[in-house]
Design an enzyme around this catalytic site. Structure first.
Site, PDB file in Angstrom:
ATOM      1  N   TYR A  11       8.689  11.461  -9.590  1.00  0.00           N
ATOM      2  CA  TYR A  11       8.295  10.640 -10.099  1.00  0.00           C
ATOM      3  C   TYR A  11       7.711  11.059 -11.691  1.00  0.00           C
ATOM      4  CZ  TYR A  11       7.519   5.991 -13.253  1.00  0.00           C
ATOM      5  OH  TYR A  11       7.494   5.395 -14.234  1.00  0.00           O
ATOM      6  N   ILE A  12       6.414  11.159 -11.849  1.00  0.00           N
ATOM      7  CA  ILE A  12       5.806  11.479 -13.232  1.00  0.00           C
ATOM      8  C   ILE A  12       6.147  13.443 -13.109  1.00  0.00           C
ATOM      9  CG2 ILE A  12       4.076  11.173 -14.585  1.00  0.00           C
ATOM     10  CD1 ILE A  12       2.597   9.405 -12.684  1.00  0.00           C
ATOM     11  N   ASN A  32       7.226  19.938  -1.629  1.00  0.00           N
ATOM     12  CA  ASN A  32       7.169  20.389  -0.697  1.00  0.00           C
ATOM     13  C   ASN A  32       8.127  19.314  -0.485  1.00  0.00           C
ATOM     14  OD1 ASN A  32       6.012  17.586  -0.578  1.00  0.00           O
ATOM     15  ND2 ASN A  32       4.179  18.879   0.947  1.00  0.00           N
ATOM     16  N   ILE A  51       1.639  22.509  -0.979  1.00  0.00           N
ATOM     17  CA  ILE A  51       0.435  23.471  -1.733  1.00  0.00           C
ATOM     18  C   ILE A  51      -0.744  24.334  -1.184  1.00  0.00           C
ATOM     19  CG2 ILE A  51       0.331  21.458  -3.683  1.00  0.00           C
ATOM     20  CD1 ILE A  51      -1.600  19.869  -2.708  1.00  0.00           C
ATOM     21  N   ALA A  72       0.445  14.772  -5.545  1.00  0.00           N
ATOM     22  CA  ALA A  72      -0.564  13.959  -4.247  1.00  0.00           C
ATOM     23  C   ALA A  72       0.225  12.694  -3.758  1.00  0.00           C
ATOM     24  CB  ALA A  72      -1.493  13.266  -5.282  1.00  0.00           C
ATOM     25  N   TYR A 138      -7.942   6.789  -1.283  1.00  0.00           N
ATOM     26  CA  TYR A 138      -6.714   7.132  -2.982  1.00  0.00           C
ATOM     27  C   TYR A 138      -8.138   7.326  -4.045  1.00  0.00           C
ATOM     28  CZ  TYR A 138      -3.960   7.234  -6.621  1.00  0.00           C
ATOM     29  OH  TYR A 138      -2.834   8.336  -7.489  1.00  0.00           O
ATOM     30  N   ASN A 167      -0.964   2.868 -15.874  1.00  0.00           N
ATOM     31  CA  ASN A 167       0.293   1.971 -14.695  1.00  0.00           C
ATOM     32  C   ASN A 167       1.314   2.693 -15.245  1.00  0.00           C
ATOM     33  OD1 ASN A 167      -2.256   0.364 -13.716  1.00  0.00           O
ATOM     34  ND2 ASN A 167      -0.362  -0.815 -12.909  1.00  0.00           N
ATOM     35  N   ARG A 218      -2.857  -5.383 -15.576  1.00  0.00           N
ATOM     36  CA  ARG A 218      -2.978  -4.184 -16.230  1.00  0.00           C
ATOM     37  C   ARG A 218      -1.913  -3.248 -17.445  1.00  0.00           C
ATOM     38  NH1 ARG A 218      -5.000  -5.454 -12.741  1.00  0.00           N
ATOM     39  NH2 ARG A 218      -5.065  -5.101 -10.771  1.00  0.00           N
ATOM     40  N   ARG A 278      -3.760  -9.642  -2.918  1.00  0.00           N
ATOM     41  CA  ARG A 278      -3.655  -8.182  -2.270  1.00  0.00           C
ATOM     42  C   ARG A 278      -5.430  -7.492  -2.529  1.00  0.00           C
ATOM     43  NH1 ARG A 278       0.365  -3.141  -4.698  1.00  0.00           N
ATOM     44  NH2 ARG A 278      -1.373  -3.355  -6.448  1.00  0.00           N
TER      45      ARG A 278
HETATM   46  N1  UDP Z   1       1.988  -7.181  -7.822  1.00  0.00           N
HETATM   47  C1  UDP Z   1       2.149  -7.825  -7.387  1.00  0.00           C
HETATM   48  N2  UDP Z   1       3.398  -8.442  -6.762  1.00  0.00           N
HETATM   49  C2  UDP Z   1       3.955  -6.674  -6.377  1.00  0.00           C
HETATM   50  C3  UDP Z   1       3.652  -5.454  -6.785  1.00  0.00           C
HETATM   51  C4  UDP Z   1       2.387  -5.935  -7.485  1.00  0.00           C
HETATM   52  O1  UDP Z   1       1.437  -9.363  -8.253  1.00  0.00           O
HETATM   53  O2  UDP Z   1       4.672  -7.192  -5.179  1.00  0.00           O
HETATM   54  C5  UDP Z   1       0.843  -7.026  -9.148  1.00  0.00           C
HETATM   55  C6  UDP Z   1      -0.362  -6.078  -8.295  1.00  0.00           C
HETATM   56  O3  UDP Z   1      -1.892  -7.226  -7.849  1.00  0.00           O
HETATM   57  C7  UDP Z   1      -0.788  -5.248  -9.926  1.00  0.00           C
HETATM   58  C8  UDP Z   1       0.047  -5.693 -10.568  1.00  0.00           C
HETATM   59  O4  UDP Z   1       0.968  -6.159  -9.420  1.00  0.00           O
HETATM   60  O5  UDP Z   1      -1.119  -6.557  -9.797  1.00  0.00           O
HETATM   61  C9  UDP Z   1       0.939  -3.363 -10.346  1.00  0.00           C
HETATM   62  O6  UDP Z   1       0.839  -3.384  -9.096  1.00  0.00           O
HETATM   63  P1  UDP Z   1       0.676  -2.154  -8.963  1.00  0.00           P
HETATM   64  O7  UDP Z   1       1.334  -1.733  -7.677  1.00  0.00           O
HETATM   65  O8  UDP Z   1       2.351  -1.391  -9.248  1.00  0.00           O
HETATM   66  O9  UDP Z   1       0.154  -1.007 -10.189  1.00  0.00           O
HETATM   67  P2  UDP Z   1      -1.383  -0.618  -9.394  1.00  0.00           P
HETATM   68  O10 UDP Z   1      -2.220  -1.206 -10.876  1.00  0.00           O
HETATM   69  O11 UDP Z   1      -2.019  -0.894  -7.962  1.00  0.00           O
HETATM   70  O12 UDP Z   1      -1.654   0.757  -9.313  1.00  0.00           O
END
Ligand code: UDP
Length: 325
Positions: A11-12, A32, A51, A72, A138, A167, A218, A278
């Site tokens: 992606y990036i 790869n 790599i 990565a 990670y 993000n 975020r 989460r």
């Molecule tokens: N998030 C959410 N529902 C989803 C996916 C993500 O509420 O189905 C929230 C997640 O908890 C975080 C934000 O969206 O607060 C961004 O999550 P993402 O996975 O996009 O990026 P991260 O911050 O984990 O790198």
């Protein structure tokens, strides 16, 4: 000047390859294809290799003046369940890449790091001097590589920039490349898939955080803003320095604000469901981008609306653009 874009079918990395080419650089993509797609490397020289493959890398490095390393694994949740996979690829194999660079004449290296190296920040917006205390494997693998880069740069005169991404989101205006993960876990593509009817509802991971609307905040940055910083990073390396810096906008949006912005841009409503938090999600991650602004004369220019509209154009094409799906 020829740039070896490692992970350039991802992606990036694919966005960086396109921006580099538009700025007049020669690009060789090395990937790869484990999570990358050859469609994202279309029109570029693509070397399919790992790599950890020193001889294949050596041949590519002999034709390169600088390396950008995007290859990565990058799922926080998966790294908790399968840390071996993360340490093997993001540290062991990545160190083989770094060794191959040291063995070559290349002395310029740009690394995709992450705000996950900070863990739970002591202060928001987050500056680069925030302690690096990752709270998941990670982030730990990315910190390990940052540490190796620091030591290698002292010992072997390697110059580096470690970019700590916030993000990444959005897609190139051409809608020929964009974000495509299997499985998809990122907020904006998941909201768009919900609008497409591919999911019944967007689950919000927790609405009881200590933020204004209870959902996580975020710092969403357009992938081409990130890619442009990499080009400026090359110029910075030519001035003879090494550094780590944040790449973010300095402005945070909550999950609910992102959903509202998607509804505004697409004109469609998003069915939602409130789920549990989460694990490992800090309430608020927002960059202090002053260092990159000062040292690179760079600023994220694209708005959340542009992020969403470009992601939406790509999302509507991606199922046919990427043939594996
Ligand atoms: N998030 C959410 N529902 C989803 C996916 C993500 O509420 O189905 C929230 C997640 O908890 C975080 C934000 O969206 O607060 C961004 O999550 P993402 O996975 O996009 O990026 P991260 O911050 O984990 O790198």
């Amino acid at each position: 000047m020829s740039i070896l874009v490692v992970g350039g079918a991802g992606y990036i990395g694919s966005h960086a390859a396109h921006i580099l080419r538009r700025r007049g650089y020669d690009v060789i993509i090395y990937d790869n294809l484990s999570t990358g797609y050859k469609e994202l490397a279309e029109g570029f020289e693509l070397i399919v290799g790992d790599i950890a493959d020193a001889s294949k890398l050596g041949a590519a490095l002999a034709r390169s003046d600088a390396v950008m390393h995007f290859a990565a694994h990058a799922y926080v949740g998966e790294s908790v369940e399968n840390p071996r996979k993360y340490f093997k690829n993001n540290v062991t194999s990545a160190l083989a890449l770094l060794d191959a660079v040291v063995e070559s004449r290349v002395r310029k290296f740009i690394f995709s790091s992450t705000c996950a190296v900070y863990g739970n920040p002591v202060k928001v917006p987050i500056t680069e001097s925030n302690p690096r205390q990752p709270v998941n494997p990670y982030g730990a693998t990315k910190l390990a590589f940052e540490n190796a880069l620091e030591a290698y740069s002292q010992a072997y005169a390697l110059r580096y920039v470690s970019f700590r991404y916030f993000n990444a989101a959005g897609a190139d205006d051409s809608a020929t490349i964009g974000e495509h993960h299997e499985p998809e876990t990122h907020l904006i593509p998941l909201i768009l898939q919900t609008i497409q009817g591919r999911r019944s509802a967007l689950e919000i991971f927790g609405d009881d955080y200590p933020t204004a609307d209870g959902t996580c905040i975020r710092d969403y940055i357009h992938v081409n803003d990130l890619a442009e910083a990499h080009v400026l990073g090359l110029e910075y390396l030519s001035r003879g320095h090494s550094i780590a810096m944040n790449l973010g906008t300095g402005r945070g949006y909550s999950v609910r604000e992102v959903i509202s912005a998607v509804e505004k841009v697409t004109g469609q409503s998003v069915p939602i469901r409130i789920g549990p938090r989460r694990p490992g999600d800090p309430p608020e991650l927002v960059a202090e981008p002053a260092r990159a602004e000062e040292l690179l004369r760079w600023k994220a220019r694209r708005s959340l609306e542009e992020i969403i509209s470009t992601a939406w154009s790509w999302q509507q094409k991606s199922q046919t653009a990427i043939r594996e799906v």
